[in-house]
Design a protein around this motif. Structure first.
Motif, PDB file in Angstrom:
ATOM      1  N   VAL A 192       0.844  -1.187   0.000  1.00  0.00           N
ATOM      2  CA  VAL A 192       0.000   0.000   0.000  1.00  0.00           C
ATOM      3  C   VAL A 192       0.884   1.245   0.000  1.00  0.00           C
ATOM      4  CG1 VAL A 192      -1.825   1.258   1.208  1.00  0.00           C
ATOM      5  CG2 VAL A 192      -1.775  -1.252   1.264  1.00  0.00           C
ATOM      6  N   ALA A 193       0.727   2.104  -1.023  1.00  0.00           N
ATOM      7  CA  ALA A 193       1.531   3.321  -1.125  1.00  0.00           C
ATOM      8  C   ALA A 193       1.316   4.195   0.125  1.00  0.00           C
ATOM      9  CB  ALA A 193       1.137   4.091  -2.388  1.00  0.00           C
ATOM     10  N   PRO A 194       2.379   4.882   0.602  1.00  0.00           N
ATOM     11  CA  PRO A 194       3.691   5.030  -0.034  1.00  0.00           C
ATOM     12  C   PRO A 194       4.718   3.978   0.399  1.00  0.00           C
ATOM     13  CG  PRO A 194       3.540   6.479   1.846  1.00  0.00           C
ATOM     14  CD  PRO A 194       2.218   5.761   1.771  1.00  0.00           C
ATOM     15  N   ALA A 195       4.275   2.897   1.054  1.00  0.00           N
ATOM     16  CA  ALA A 195       5.202   1.870   1.526  1.00  0.00           C
ATOM     17  C   ALA A 195       5.929   1.212   0.357  1.00  0.00           C
ATOM     18  CB  ALA A 195       4.458   0.818   2.331  1.00  0.00           C
ATOM     19  N   THR A 196       7.177   0.824   0.583  1.00  0.00           N
ATOM     20  CA  THR A 196       7.969   0.133  -0.442  1.00  0.00           C
ATOM     21  C   THR A 196       8.318  -1.294  -0.018  1.00  0.00           C
ATOM     22  OG1 THR A 196      10.013   1.046   0.471  1.00  0.00           O
ATOM     23  CG2 THR A 196       8.955   2.277  -1.322  1.00  0.00           C
ATOM     24  N   THR A 197       7.899  -1.678   1.193  1.00  0.00           N
ATOM     25  CA  THR A 197       8.100  -3.047   1.680  1.00  0.00           C
ATOM     26  C   THR A 197       6.796  -3.544   2.298  1.00  0.00           C
ATOM     27  OG1 THR A 197       8.862  -2.328   3.876  1.00  0.00           O
ATOM     28  CG2 THR A 197      10.545  -2.641   2.164  1.00  0.00           C
ATOM     29  N   TRP A 198       6.687  -4.863   2.438  1.00  0.00           N
ATOM     30  CA  TRP A 198       5.482  -5.427   3.046  1.00  0.00           C
ATOM     31  C   TRP A 198       5.823  -6.715   3.778  1.00  0.00           C
ATOM     32  CZ3 TRP A 198       3.799 -10.327   1.554  1.00  0.00           C
ATOM     33  CH2 TRP A 198       4.370 -10.848   0.381  1.00  0.00           C
ATOM     34  N   THR A 199       4.969  -7.098   4.705  1.00  0.00           N
ATOM     35  CA  THR A 199       5.109  -8.355   5.442  1.00  0.00           C
ATOM     36  C   THR A 199       3.753  -9.049   5.477  1.00  0.00           C
ATOM     37  OG1 THR A 199       4.692  -7.275   7.575  1.00  0.00           O
ATOM     38  CG2 THR A 199       6.998  -7.511   6.885  1.00  0.00           C
ATOM     39  N   GLY A 200       3.781 -10.360   5.546  1.00  0.00           N
ATOM     40  CA  GLY A 200       2.550 -11.133   5.599  1.00  0.00           C
ATOM     41  C   GLY A 200       2.811 -12.472   6.264  1.00  0.00           C
ATOM     42  N   THR A 201       1.806 -13.344   6.243  1.00  0.00           N
ATOM     43  CA  THR A 201       1.907 -14.639   6.900  1.00  0.00           C
ATOM     44  C   THR A 201       1.418 -15.747   5.985  1.00  0.00           C
ATOM     45  OG1 THR A 201       1.478 -13.576   9.047  1.00  0.00           O
ATOM     46  CG2 THR A 201       1.250 -15.969   8.948  1.00  0.00           C
ATOM     47  N   LEU A 202       2.110 -16.863   6.044  1.00  0.00           N
ATOM     48  CA  LEU A 202       1.735 -18.081   5.323  1.00  0.00           C
ATOM     49  C   LEU A 202       1.539 -19.166   6.376  1.00  0.00           C
ATOM     50  CD1 LEU A 202       1.491 -19.995   2.854  1.00  0.00           C
ATOM     51  CD2 LEU A 202       3.989 -20.024   2.741  1.00  0.00           C
ATOM     52  N   SER A 203       0.304 -19.585   6.606  1.00  0.00           N
ATOM     53  CA  SER A 203       0.022 -20.538   7.679  1.00  0.00           C
ATOM     54  C   SER A 203      -1.317 -21.214   7.453  1.00  0.00           C
ATOM     55  CB  SER A 203       0.007 -19.821   9.037  1.00  0.00           C
ATOM     56  OG  SER A 203      -1.029 -18.845   9.063  1.00  0.00           O
ATOM     57  N   ALA A 204      -1.571 -22.274   8.234  1.00  0.00           N
ATOM     58  CA  ALA A 204      -2.825 -23.022   8.106  1.00  0.00           C
ATOM     59  C   ALA A 204      -3.951 -22.391   8.912  1.00  0.00           C
ATOM     60  CB  ALA A 204      -2.606 -24.464   8.550  1.00  0.00           C
ATOM     61  N   THR A 205      -3.638 -21.468   9.803  1.00  0.00           N
ATOM     62  CA  THR A 205      -4.656 -20.786  10.593  1.00  0.00           C
ATOM     63  C   THR A 205      -4.511 -19.281  10.417  1.00  0.00           C
ATOM     64  OG1 THR A 205      -3.211 -20.804  12.550  1.00  0.00           O
ATOM     65  CG2 THR A 205      -4.775 -22.622  12.314  1.00  0.00           C
ATOM     66  N   ARG A 206      -5.620 -18.576  10.530  1.00  0.00           N
ATOM     67  CA  ARG A 206      -5.611 -17.129  10.328  1.00  0.00           C
ATOM     68  C   ARG A 206      -4.752 -16.461  11.408  1.00  0.00           C
ATOM     69  NH1 ARG A 206      -8.874 -13.922   7.360  1.00  0.00           N
ATOM     70  NH2 ARG A 206     -10.297 -15.682   7.001  1.00  0.00           N
ATOM     71  N   PRO A 207      -3.796 -15.633  11.004  1.00  0.00           N
ATOM     72  CA  PRO A 207      -2.908 -14.995  11.987  1.00  0.00           C
ATOM     73  C   PRO A 207      -3.575 -13.807  12.672  1.00  0.00           C
ATOM     74  CG  PRO A 207      -2.361 -14.249   9.795  1.00  0.00           C
ATOM     75  CD  PRO A 207      -3.432 -15.287   9.624  1.00  0.00           C
ATOM     76  N   THR A 208      -3.012 -13.423  13.801  1.00  0.00           N
ATOM     77  CA  THR A 208      -3.509 -12.241  14.514  1.00  0.00           C
ATOM     78  C   THR A 208      -2.707 -11.002  14.144  1.00  0.00           C
ATOM     79  OG1 THR A 208      -2.047 -12.772  16.391  1.00  0.00           O
ATOM     80  CG2 THR A 208      -4.305 -13.622  16.471  1.00  0.00           C
ATOM     81  N   THR A 209      -1.589 -11.207  13.458  1.00  0.00           N
ATOM     82  CA  THR A 209      -0.750 -10.091  13.033  1.00  0.00           C
ATOM     83  C   THR A 209      -1.318  -9.460  11.761  1.00  0.00           C
ATOM     84  OG1 THR A 209       0.647 -11.653  11.822  1.00  0.00           O
ATOM     85  CG2 THR A 209       1.349 -11.042  14.050  1.00  0.00           C
ATOM     86  N   PRO A 210      -1.069  -8.161  11.553  1.00  0.00           N
ATOM     87  CA  PRO A 210      -1.580  -7.499  10.346  1.00  0.00           C
ATOM     88  C   PRO A 210      -0.823  -7.931   9.098  1.00  0.00           C
ATOM     89  CG  PRO A 210      -0.189  -6.004  11.610  1.00  0.00           C
ATOM     90  CD  PRO A 210      -0.367  -7.229  12.455  1.00  0.00           C
ATOM     91  N   GLY A 211      -1.369  -7.585   7.943  1.00  0.00           N
ATOM     92  CA  GLY A 211      -0.716  -7.921   6.683  1.00  0.00           C
ATOM     93  C   GLY A 211      -1.457  -9.012   5.955  1.00  0.00           C
ATOM     94  N   PRO A 212      -1.151  -9.223   4.688  1.00  0.00           N
ATOM     95  CA  PRO A 212      -1.828 -10.255   3.884  1.00  0.00           C
ATOM     96  C   PRO A 212      -1.531 -11.654   4.396  1.00  0.00           C
ATOM     97  CG  PRO A 212       0.054  -9.372   2.706  1.00  0.00           C
ATOM     98  CD  PRO A 212      -0.120  -8.506   3.905  1.00  0.00           C
TER      99      PRO A 212
END
Length: 199
Positions: free
Chosen positions: A129-149
């Protein structure tokens, strides 16, 4: 007659067997690697050989021309261990010199994992999401509580990831190898993943 019949059967067996072996991934033909991601630069090119065409036909990859889309794949994390449903991974990425990108998860059968999470892919629109140039997310079998895709691996077993780069600025080999594609770092596991080479 018998001699011709035997030669015909052997030829057919060798031809079909080698096609299935190659298209099934028994022999790795990845020619270009960027980090833990790999691709065959002839996907979507007129130079694609018959074995690559067989692979595309078998796994169902609808490959556009390489100027339109470049496909990178991986089935291991940053440490070289196989990606498995029983582990949670952190996704870390940054802006990529391409018009748009998406990451999709595929099970061992080359199909989307069967679940009701509605999280089998993420893309640049949601992740960066602009103006950000980096992003973080999670890959897991259960929905995470942390933000991000979030990419859901529920029902994925031992799985792989495919990133599609739409209209990349350059499809030259050096430019593709220099791409800083998303990292997949293992956070925790409920099962022990096996080691393996990049896809």
């Amino acid at each position: 007659m018998w001699r011709w019949l035997i030669c015909g059967v052997l030829g057919l067996g060798l031809g079909v067997g080698s096609a299935l072996a190659v298209s099934g991934g028994l022999f790795s033909d990845a020619k270009l690697v960027s980090g833990r991601w790999s691709t065959d630069p002839t996907v979507g090119a007129s130079a694609a050989n018959p074995w690559l065409r067989a692979t595309i036909a078998r796994v169902g990859l609808l490959a556009l021309t390489k100027e339109e889309t470049v496909y990178f794949n991986r089935d291991v994390d940053e440490d070289g261990a196989k990606l498995v449903e029983g582990c949670t991974y952190a996704l870390e990425g940054e802006a990529i010199p391409t018009r748009w990108w998406s990451i999709t998860i595929y099970g061992a059968n080359q199909m989307l994992p069967i679940n009701t999470d509605g999280a089998s892919s993420i893309d640049a629109t949601r992740a960066l999401v602009a103006p950000a140039t980096t992003w973080t997310g999670t890959l897991s079998a259960t929905r995470p509580t942390t933000p991000g895709p979030w990419l859901s691996s529920k029902g994925g077993g031992t799985f792989s990831l495919t990133i599609r780069l739409y209209n990349p600025q350059s499809v030259e080999k050096a430019a593709l190898q220099a791409l800083k594609l998303p990292r997949v770092k293992k956070i925790s596991c409920t099962q022990t993943p096996t080691s393996g080479g990049a896809n």
